[in-house]
Design a protein around this motif. Structure first.
Motif, PDB file in Angstrom:
ATOM      1  N   LYS A 144       0.594  12.200  -9.387  1.00  0.00           N
ATOM      2  CA  LYS A 144      -0.022  13.285  -9.304  1.00  0.00           C
ATOM      3  C   LYS A 144       0.828  14.688  -9.329  1.00  0.00           C
ATOM      4  CE  LYS A 144      -3.587  15.673  -6.054  1.00  0.00           C
ATOM      5  NZ  LYS A 144      -3.521  15.318  -4.449  1.00  0.00           N
ATOM      6  N   ARG A 145       1.906  14.622  -9.378  1.00  0.00           N
ATOM      7  CA  ARG A 145       2.897  15.377  -9.152  1.00  0.00           C
ATOM      8  C   ARG A 145       3.063  15.393 -10.614  1.00  0.00           C
ATOM      9  NH1 ARG A 145       5.283  14.132  -4.283  1.00  0.00           N
ATOM     10  NH2 ARG A 145       6.614  12.024  -6.086  1.00  0.00           N
ATOM     11  N   LYS A 146       3.412  14.633 -11.537  1.00  0.00           N
ATOM     12  CA  LYS A 146       3.889  15.105 -12.820  1.00  0.00           C
ATOM     13  C   LYS A 146       2.674  15.289 -13.759  1.00  0.00           C
ATOM     14  CE  LYS A 146       6.836  10.912 -13.976  1.00  0.00           C
ATOM     15  NZ  LYS A 146       6.854   9.470 -14.511  1.00  0.00           N
ATOM     16  N   GLN A 147       1.216  14.855 -13.295  1.00  0.00           N
ATOM     17  CA  GLN A 147       0.195  15.671 -14.101  1.00  0.00           C
ATOM     18  C   GLN A 147      -0.016  17.275 -13.497  1.00  0.00           C
ATOM     19  OE1 GLN A 147      -1.648  13.894 -15.859  1.00  0.00           O
ATOM     20  NE2 GLN A 147      -2.789  15.463 -16.873  1.00  0.00           N
ATOM     21  N   GLU A 148       0.120  17.026 -12.318  1.00  0.00           N
ATOM     22  CA  GLU A 148       0.639  18.754 -11.821  1.00  0.00           C
ATOM     23  C   GLU A 148       1.353  19.751 -12.746  1.00  0.00           C
ATOM     24  OE1 GLU A 148       0.807  18.775  -7.960  1.00  0.00           O
ATOM     25  OE2 GLU A 148      -1.254  17.930  -7.542  1.00  0.00           O
ATOM     26  N   LYS A 149       2.794  18.767 -12.761  1.00  0.00           N
ATOM     27  CA  LYS A 149       3.532  19.758 -13.124  1.00  0.00           C
ATOM     28  C   LYS A 149       2.841  20.076 -15.010  1.00  0.00           C
ATOM     29  CE  LYS A 149       8.123  18.809 -11.129  1.00  0.00           C
ATOM     30  NZ  LYS A 149       8.577  17.978 -11.106  1.00  0.00           N
ATOM     31  N   LYS A 150       2.493  19.055 -15.790  1.00  0.00           N
ATOM     32  CA  LYS A 150       1.613  18.764 -17.658  1.00  0.00           C
ATOM     33  C   LYS A 150       1.048  20.296 -17.175  1.00  0.00           C
ATOM     34  CE  LYS A 150       1.801  15.308 -20.330  1.00  0.00           C
ATOM     35  NZ  LYS A 150       1.373  14.412 -20.524  1.00  0.00           N
ATOM     36  N   GLU A 177       3.499   5.632  -5.801  1.00  0.00           N
ATOM     37  CA  GLU A 177       3.457   6.032  -6.963  1.00  0.00           C
ATOM     38  C   GLU A 177       2.224   6.466  -7.851  1.00  0.00           C
ATOM     39  OE1 GLU A 177       2.808   2.010  -8.620  1.00  0.00           O
ATOM     40  OE2 GLU A 177       5.026   1.662  -8.176  1.00  0.00           O
ATOM     41  N   GLU A 178       1.093   6.375  -6.665  1.00  0.00           N
ATOM     42  CA  GLU A 178       0.388   7.457  -7.196  1.00  0.00           C
ATOM     43  C   GLU A 178       0.515   8.753  -6.860  1.00  0.00           C
ATOM     44  OE1 GLU A 178      -3.128   6.810  -4.605  1.00  0.00           O
ATOM     45  OE2 GLU A 178      -3.567   5.289  -6.067  1.00  0.00           O
ATOM     46  N   GLN A 194       1.058  -1.264  -0.003  1.00  0.00           N
ATOM     47  CA  GLN A 194      -0.159   0.120   0.076  1.00  0.00           C
ATOM     48  C   GLN A 194       0.520   1.599   0.322  1.00  0.00           C
ATOM     49  OE1 GLN A 194      -2.567  -0.664   3.429  1.00  0.00           O
ATOM     50  NE2 GLN A 194      -3.664  -1.568   2.646  1.00  0.00           N
ATOM     51  N   ARG A 195       1.992   1.533   0.874  1.00  0.00           N
ATOM     52  CA  ARG A 195       3.337   2.438   0.331  1.00  0.00           C
ATOM     53  C   ARG A 195       3.924   2.541  -0.547  1.00  0.00           C
ATOM     54  NH1 ARG A 195       6.710   0.499   4.232  1.00  0.00           N
ATOM     55  NH2 ARG A 195       5.182   1.282   6.103  1.00  0.00           N
ATOM     56  N   ARG A 196       4.134   0.892  -1.378  1.00  0.00           N
ATOM     57  CA  ARG A 196       4.197   1.428  -2.767  1.00  0.00           C
ATOM     58  C   ARG A 196       3.512   1.831  -3.868  1.00  0.00           C
ATOM     59  NH1 ARG A 196       4.349  -1.040  -7.538  1.00  0.00           N
ATOM     60  NH2 ARG A 196       3.438  -2.622  -6.696  1.00  0.00           N
TER      61      ARG A 196
END
Length: 540
Positions: free
Chosen positions: A78-84, A73-74, A67-69
């Protein structure tokens, strides 16, 4: 060489030649190994062994790890999508024509929103004095009982009149108790006199915290062993926690039989607020250490189901306090507003020189710089060339004074009621508290603690209560300028002389080594020999 009557030559060689070859091979292999270690070749990453099969709750541990992994990853996605999205938004704003250039009102509104956002971000600075003051005020507002923690070595100096006045004037009939910590560093007579003196104003609890508490996971491992194997040293023992807990339980049963009693722990930096909460909890729930000002924000800890304690940051000391009070009870050194050497100098002026020499086992010294140099050489605080590390030595000296290590005490004085306190307020504050139980608990605490000898304890001149700042607007006020009288001029001249001595000693120690010529008696070395040459015979 091939010997006669033999088909092949012998491969035997002399021992010296064989040893030389073996030595060359070893040196070559060592050289190759050194080069590979420099390049980082051959360093294999250790493989994760995973959870062993014999471990209890293996499936739950693996499930939590998975669950931690997935959560990590989520968050990455999420950070990648925010940067995009942010890049796309910038591109859209860059390509599209701005309507704000045509409409100045819209531009002004946008700038105002940006300024408010930046001001909000700057306001959430957890190290600022405004934030610390707001946290202390929040602890006072939410608490039903306030514990003002005082260092038993100087109880009067660790009292804050502004804090006591704020607690007594707040609505809600809040109770104020005084807790004397670090009583194992003060002679017994001094502790008893201070308790009798402070009891005329507020209820006093004698307390000795445990400094060997560990986290919850280590505490569970220790329970497997019998009590005979646990740590029973002087630092691990605690006194006064049962008395304080019984007092709070009795008050909770009378004032809030069904609700939760909220207790706030306040005081100046490094008096033992977090250590008190950890001792009452029985494990390390709050971060505590020798460094001053570790706690930066409010933290709540449940001791029992109906009892909750609030840990608070240290009270911000007012700049108008004497230098000795500022050196001990404020964060001026950590914030860079005061030099460490200056703080040590002001502290040494308040103590007896002979007692300091006996406590630290150093010879006689002329000034504070010489004392710091002697202490550095004794403890091994040296830098390249054998030069004393003055900063490290001065920091260690301050840590001894603020931490639970050095034994010193202040003289007990006959106190009168402060202007913000009256006899009616004293009786009202003690109402509802079981004072008989508190008295018996303090007597048991004083009998169990091992005290230092009065001859081995340094006597300190107390400067009285220390003024604190509780209102954020008042934090930014500058200190009141003091006229330079004769005492101030002497202080400055002494400081200049000490800095000159320090520069002179550092210059002499860092210079090159000079060999002194040793006088030789020529009459003994050359007078008795026959071949001694006399220059006066030929050069007259």
């Amino acid at each position: 060489m091939k010997r006669p009557k033999l088909k092949k030559a012998s491969k035997r060689i002399s021992c010296s030649k064989r040893y030389k070859i073996q030595k060359k091979v070893r040196e070559h292999n060592r050289k190759l190994k050194k080069e590979t270690s420099k390049k980082g070749v051959g360093k294999r990453t250790k493989k994760d062994p995973g959870v062993p099969n014999i471990a209890p709750f293996k499936e739950e541990v693996l499930r939590e790890a998975e669950q931690r992994r997935l959560k990590i990853e989520e968050e990455k996605e999420k950070r990648k999508q925010e940067k995009k999205d942010e890049r796309a938004k910038r591109k859209k704003e860059r390509d599209a024509p701005r309507s704000e250039t045509e409409n100045p009102k819209a531009k002004k509104a946008r700038l105002d929103t940006v300024d408010t956002e930046s001001s909000k971000k700057s306001a959430i600075n957890r190290c600022s004095k405004q934030f610390l003051c707001s946290e202390i005020n929040e602890v006072i507002d939410q608490s039903d009982v306030i514990l003002e923690v005082l260092d038993a070595r100087d109880p009067l100096g660790y009292r804050c009149p502004q804090l006591e006045e704020a607690v007594l004037t707040r609505p809600g009939n809040k109770k104020l108790l005084l807790v004397l910590t670090k009583i194992d560093l003060v002679p017994q007579e001094n502790v008893e006199k201070w308790i009798q003196c402070l009891e005329h104003e507020f209820p006093v609890v004698a307390f000795k915290a445990s400094t060997q508490l560990v986290d919850k996971t280590v505490q569970e491992k220790k329970r497997r062993f019998p009590d005979s194997l646990l740590d029973k040293s002087r630092a691990a023992l605690s006194f006064g926690n049962t008395c304080l807990l019984a007092l709070l339980e009795s008050y909770q049963a009378t004032s809030k039989p069904e609700g939760t009693l909220k207790v706030g722990v306040v005081g100046f930096p490094n008096v033992g607020k977090s250590s008190l909460i950890n001792t009452m909890k029985g494990l390390r729930a709050c971060n505590a250490g020798v460094k001053r000002g570790i706690t930066k924000s409010m933290q709540d800890v449940f001791i029992q189901k109906n009892l909750k304690l609030y840990d608070s940051p240290g009270i911000v000391a007012s700049p108008s306090n004497p230098p000795a009070s500022m050196a001990l009870r404020s964060l001026q050194v950590e914030e860079g507003e005061e030099n460490v050497l200056e703080a040590v100098r002001t502290l040494l002026k308040q103590c007896d020189k002979v007692q300091v020499m006996l406590q630290y086992n150093v010879p006689d010294y002329r000034n504070s710089l010489e004392f710091i140099t002697l202490l550095a050489k004794k403890r091994g605080y040296l830098v390249k060339g054998g030069v004393a590390n003055m900063e490290q030595s001065a920091t260690a000296f301050l840590d001894d004074w603020t931490g639970a290590k050095l034994s010193y005490h202040s003289r007990v004085e006959n106190l009168s009621l402060p202007p913000y306190l009256s006899d009616a307020m004293v009786t009202e504050n003690k109402k509802g508290l079981n004072l008989n139980k508190l008295k018996t608990g303090n007597e048991a605490t004083l009998q169990g603690v091992k005290y230092p000898n009065k001859a081995s304890s340094i006597s300190l001149i107390s400067k009285g209560p220390t003024a604190g700042l509780l209102n954020p607007p008042n934090v930014l006020q500058k200190p009141v300028p003091i006229p330079k009288d004769e005492l101030e001029l002497n202080r400055e001249s002494e400081h200049v002389e000490e800095t000159k001595d320090l520069q002179k000693t550092n210059k002499n120690t860092r210079s090159k080594v000079q060999f002194q010529s040793v006088p030789v008696d020529i009459s003994l070395s050359t007078g008795k020999t026959d071949d001694a040459y006399d220059f006066n015979t030929d050069f007259k």
